[in-house]
Scaffold this motif. Structure first.
Motif, PDB file in Angstrom:
ATOM      1  N   UNK A 121       0.897  -1.229  -0.152  1.00  0.00           N
ATOM      2  CA  UNK A 121      -0.044  -0.031  -0.001  1.00  0.00           C
ATOM      3  C   UNK A 121       0.841   1.291   0.022  1.00  0.00           C
ATOM      4  N   UNK A 122       2.033   1.180   0.754  1.00  0.00           N
ATOM      5  CA  UNK A 122       2.663   2.688   0.663  1.00  0.00           C
ATOM      6  C   UNK A 122       3.340   2.908  -0.889  1.00  0.00           C
ATOM      7  N   UNK A 123       3.578   1.899  -1.556  1.00  0.00           N
ATOM      8  CA  UNK A 123       4.290   1.970  -2.896  1.00  0.00           C
ATOM      9  C   UNK A 123       2.988   2.161  -3.906  1.00  0.00           C
ATOM     10  N   UNK A 124       2.001   2.884  -3.554  1.00  0.00           N
ATOM     11  CA  UNK A 124       0.942   3.144  -4.527  1.00  0.00           C
ATOM     12  C   UNK A 124       0.250   4.331  -3.829  1.00  0.00           C
ATOM     13  N   UNK A 125       0.075   5.370  -4.717  1.00  0.00           N
ATOM     14  CA  UNK A 125      -0.664   6.613  -4.041  1.00  0.00           C
ATOM     15  C   UNK A 125      -1.975   6.120  -3.592  1.00  0.00           C
ATOM     16  N   UNK A 126      -2.246   6.651  -2.662  1.00  0.00           N
ATOM     17  CA  UNK A 126      -3.888   6.225  -1.938  1.00  0.00           C
ATOM     18  C   UNK A 126      -4.973   6.127  -2.964  1.00  0.00           C
ATOM     19  N   UNK A 127      -4.933   7.530  -3.793  1.00  0.00           N
ATOM     20  CA  UNK A 127      -6.071   7.726  -4.831  1.00  0.00           C
ATOM     21  C   UNK A 127      -6.212   6.367  -5.731  1.00  0.00           C
ATOM     22  N   UNK A 128      -5.021   5.908  -5.882  1.00  0.00           N
ATOM     23  CA  UNK A 128      -5.118   4.702  -6.856  1.00  0.00           C
ATOM     24  C   UNK A 128      -5.121   3.226  -6.249  1.00  0.00           C
ATOM     25  N   UNK A 129      -5.145   3.338  -5.098  1.00  0.00           N
ATOM     26  CA  UNK A 129      -5.423   1.843  -4.246  1.00  0.00           C
ATOM     27  C   UNK A 129      -6.456   1.002  -4.924  1.00  0.00           C
ATOM     28  N   UNK A 130      -7.518   1.544  -5.076  1.00  0.00           N
ATOM     29  CA  UNK A 130      -8.761   0.810  -5.447  1.00  0.00           C
ATOM     30  C   UNK A 130      -8.494   0.366  -7.059  1.00  0.00           C
ATOM     31  N   UNK A 131      -7.764   0.967  -7.699  1.00  0.00           N
ATOM     32  CA  UNK A 131      -7.757   0.634  -9.088  1.00  0.00           C
ATOM     33  C   UNK A 131      -6.686  -0.619  -9.126  1.00  0.00           C
ATOM     34  N   UNK A 132      -5.483  -0.525  -8.314  1.00  0.00           N
ATOM     35  CA  UNK A 132      -4.819  -1.644  -8.248  1.00  0.00           C
ATOM     36  C   UNK A 132      -5.273  -2.747  -7.820  1.00  0.00           C
ATOM     37  N   UNK A 133      -6.259  -2.795  -6.914  1.00  0.00           N
ATOM     38  CA  UNK A 133      -6.997  -3.907  -6.370  1.00  0.00           C
ATOM     39  C   UNK A 133      -7.707  -4.594  -7.416  1.00  0.00           C
ATOM     40  N   UNK A 134      -8.377  -3.465  -8.209  1.00  0.00           N
ATOM     41  CA  UNK A 134      -9.470  -3.974  -9.317  1.00  0.00           C
ATOM     42  C   UNK A 134      -8.448  -4.818 -10.425  1.00  0.00           C
TER      43      UNK A 134
END
Length: 833
Positions: free
Chosen positions: A47-60
């Motif tokens: 999670x800290x290697x991904x900007x928080x606004x992009x978290x859900x995109x990477x999960x999807x």
């Protein structure tokens, strides 16, 4: 009435969780989810290697690959950057990441350390632990364990309510991490286990991971055992011993390495897409669970990239890892190959691939017109002090400036920095003498004759702390001593410089802005090219304007070495040597209109960065050249300036100087594989090749074919500093040979430490198709290896410098981990001298 409404609201929140409470346990040769067989198909993401606004995109994106679980580390030093100060907000909100996973129908495996490795600063351990100099890390040291318990309690406050038993997505929790690569200490592992069991409940499934070669060292009977190995590994061989010990247990590869991490000064690492997919398919066909490390690597923003050992090999900012989902969340060949295969193991069509959260943009060149010398970033000073480390000065990251008064030395002398961590630039007064780079194992350089009272100034930049092995206790700054030696009138003279004035220069946004603001407010303190104490080194600030935002890649190739901040976000480290030449800038951190960028460059930008402003300067004058003393240290702007026409109007030097500013630009694609190193990475200097024609080997013979460790015992012990392995033939018809790992044993049969090992000579190393250099045989990683160059003829020779004379009785050899162990050596000779 208010109390009733509050109770109802609370019940509305809690009741759905209670209704969804489940169970995850171990069954006969399978995991059980709510009593039904379940194969874990996990995607490792951080999670800290991904900007928080992009978290859900990477999960999807992970879900669209057919994954049903996310696997995450919890980074202690991220959440407790200062002792007792905890942060679970913003990009550190691990609970919110888990809730987003559940929202998108994904389970979660949590790996809360306390140690995580992950090519992360100090393996996730906080730097402030090192303020206690006698601390024993990852052992039952009272202070260490006290802080571990406090940290794990804080993490559990966030995550224990999210276990599957409480209706959340967390199905498993890991105990420590790959401890067999660190030592053997079941009592320590048991204490970590007991702490986590107390915090997460008796029903929570706990597991421990390790390599197939060492998992028995610390395996506890009441924990699930999982194996870690990479693309191309012989999967049956990896689980062979585990199946013998636990024939009815479910099998899981908790880290199946999709690619590998990159180091400064080495080629970008890749692994074949087909091999990765074939390995996962083989596991699925055999009902083996897995976690794909990494499915999406992301970026080690700011100062979070770590370093590897033996030696010192700092990791680049990009954690692309050659993963199926690339650094910026895009698809790759691996992604589509994996998705196609995973569909065969799903009863339902896989979810659609989500659209990217941001477009790709480029930014035209813009100038950074504000500058402040690096010394303006100093925030503390001790005077007339013995040498102190960064940790002793209370600083976690950044640079330190050491200043000492020199004696009179009438001839050239040798300056030696003993254990300087990590990158030092040496000055006498304002004259730049040279650098000492820990990456290259440099320790000394030559000083010219000096007069009494001149100042020796050493600017030391710290890079990431070592994240793997015993060397994680990695202090920064000059950690031992500084000496001068010379020969005068036939006698050797030496000085041990003991009294220093020491400045700390933190690496953070507040320091950078303070230095720049000070320089702008007070022009007398503005260090330009002529008056700067450390020519070129310093803070640079500029602005660019955007009509639209999007993801982009800042090209840093013309700059030296340092850190970048954009709109207050720490983007990461850069270093002109490569292989990474661009820094990923997420569009969610940009804004329409004016954007601020600050660059801390401890070396200074090259002439190339000044090209646009030099062009403008030449328009100002055609009567004189731009004065060479006004250029950065590394080069002279005068060299590219033509002679002026005598009829052109004159211009003052200050006008020319003010017109010189370095520039930056960004592009719409990354550059992760471009080296600009000054020195070859090969170890084939003929002067280092030993003459073995008349030497007698300590042992000669044949290695057995196949996978696994082999021990070759000598006929008695032999003392020496160098070990030479001569490969006379291979197990196949091909001339290429490979070694994954080597150890040597002392007279009592114990493996000797490899911390001081270096490669003295290698006749052949493959670097055109990967990073298969000789140092891979002692990098603590069984999945990497030295390999001779393709089609290079036999015999092949590898010589290891042990760092000092040792008594040796045996050698341990590990071939490659893939099926049939390609490149295995057959006939060999071993020499010790």
């Amino acid at each position: 009435m208010k109390k009733v409404r509050l109770l109802l609201a609370t019940l509305l929140l809690v009741f759905p969780l209670m209704m969804q409470a489940g169970d995850f346990t171990v069954g006969h040769k399978t995991f059980l989810l709510n009593g039904e067989p379940f194969v874990v198909k996990a995607a490792e993401v951080h999670y800290p290697r991904i900007p928080r606004p992009y978290w859900e995109h990477r999960i999807q994106m992970c879900k669209s690959l057919g994954m049903n679980t996310l696997c995450i580390y919890v980074f202690w030093n991220l959440h407790e950057p200062r002792e007792g100060q905890f942060d679970f907000t913003g990009n550190s909100d691990v609970a919110e990441f888990c809730r987003l996973a559940q929202k998108n129908g994904m389970y979660v495996i949590v790996r809360p350390g306390p140690y995580v490795c992950a090519e992360w600063e100090m393996g996730g351990l906080p730097w402030w632990l090192l303020k206690k100099k006698d601390i024993r890390l990852r052992e039952q040291d009272p202070y260490f364990m006290e802080r571990v318990r406090i940290f794990e309690e804080k993490v559990a406050e966030q995550l224990a309510p999210l276990t599957i038993q409480n209706g959340g997505p967390i199905i498993m929790v890991q105990v420590e991490n790959e401890y067999g690569s660190y030592g053997e200490d079941k009592a320590y592992i048991a204490e970590i286990r007991d702490c986590l069991r107390h915090l997460y409940g008796a029903k929570q499934t706990l597991f421990q991971c390790d390599w197939s070669s060492n998992f028995e060292l610390n395996g506890l009977d009441d924990l699930v055992w999982t194996m870690n190995f990479g693309t191309g590994a012989n999967i049956d061989e990896q689980f062979k011993r585990l199946k013998q010990l636990r024939p009815d247990a479910p099998l899981m590869c908790s880290e199946f390495w999709s690619g590998w991490f990159d180091k400064w000064g080495a080629n970008h690492e890749t692994r074949p897409a087909k091999d990765m997919v074939d390995g996962i398919e083989e596991m699925l066909s055999k009902n083996i669970s897995f976690s794909l490390y990494m499915t999406h690597g992301g970026t080690s923003f700011g100062h979070w990239a770590g370093a590897n050992s033996p030696g010192f090999a700092p990791d680049v900012t990009s954690y692309d890892y050659d993963a199926p989902i690339n650094e910026y969340g895009g698809t790759t060949e691996k992604f589509f190959r994996l998705r196609k295969m995973m569909q065969k193991y799903s009863k339902e069509p896989l979810p659609a691939i989500p659209a990217p959260p941001a477009m790709m943009i480029s930014i035209p060149p813009f100038e950074l017109t504000e500058r402040a010398d690096i010394i303006l970033g100093a925030d503390s000073l001790v005077m007339n002090s013995p040498l102190l480390t960064m940790e002793e000065m209370g600083q976690g990251w950044g640079s330190m400036l050491y200043i000492a008064t020199l004696p009179e030395i009438t001839s050239e002398s040798v300056l030696t920095l003993n254990e300087c961590h990590d990158y030092a630039q040496v000055f006498v007064d304002t004259a730049y003498i040279g650098k000492i780079d820990r990456v290259r194992n440099e320790k000394s350089l030559r000083l010219p004759a000096v007069k009494k009272g001149q100042e020796l100034r050493i600017l030391v930049e710290a890079m990431g702390r070592i994240n793997f092995g015993r060397a994680i206790k990695d202090y920064k700054g000059i950690t031992e001593s500084v000496t001068l030696t010379t020969e005068q009138d036939g006698h050797e003279l030496s000085w041990n410089l003991k009294r220093w004035n020491i400045f700390t220069i933190p690496d953070n946004l507040a320091t950078a802005r303070r230095a720049l603001d000070l320089a702008q407010r007070d022009s007398s303190s503005m260090f330009n090219f002529q008056s700067s104490i450390f020519k070129g080194s310093g803070y640079y600030r500029g602005y660019f304007t955007l009509k639209k935002t999007g993801d982009t890649f800042l090209n840093m190739e013309a700059w030296g070495k340092g850190q970048v901040y954009i709109n207050g976000h720490a983007i990461g480290r850069f270093w002109s040597i490569g292989p990474q030449q661009t820094l990923y800038v997420p569009g969610c951190w940009l804004k329409k209109g004016k954007n601020e960028i600050i660059v801390l460059d401890v070396v200074g930008p090259s002439l190339q960065a000044y090209a646009p402003s030099i062009t403008n300067a030449l328009k100002l004058t055609s009567t004189r050249k731009i004065p060479s003393q006004r250029a950065p240290r590394s080069s002279s702007a005068a060299s590219s300036a033509p002679s002026a026409a005598s009829s052109a109007p004159s211009v003052t030097l200050s006008e020319v100087e003010r017109s010189l500013s370095p520039s930056l630009f960004s592009q719409n694609h990354p550059e992760l594989d471009k080296l600009n190193t000054e020195k070859s990475r090969l170890h084939n200097n003929p002067a280092d090749c030993p003459d073995l024609n008349s030497a007698t080997p300590v042992v000669e013979g044949q290695f057995a074919p196949g996978n696994g460790w082999q021990t070759i015992r000598f006929n008695g012990s032999k003392r020496g500093r160098f070990v030479a392995i001569q490969a006379l033939s291979s197990q196949s018809e091909k001339p290429e040979v490979a070694i994954a790992e080597l150890y040597v044993r002392d007279a009592d049969g114990n493996r000797l430490s490899r911390e001081s090992w270096t490669v003295e000579y290698a006749d052949s190393e493959e670097i055109n198709r990967g990073n298969f250099t000789g140092d891979k045989v002692f990098d603590l990683q069984e999945s990497t290896y030295w390999q001779s160059a393709r089609k290079s003829p036999l015999p092949h020779l590898l010589v290891i410098d042990l760092g000092s004379e040792q008594t040796i009785s045996a050698l341990d050899y590990l071939p490659r981990a893939e099926s049939s162990a390609p490149g295995s050596i057959k006939n060999f000779k071993i020499f010790v001298y």
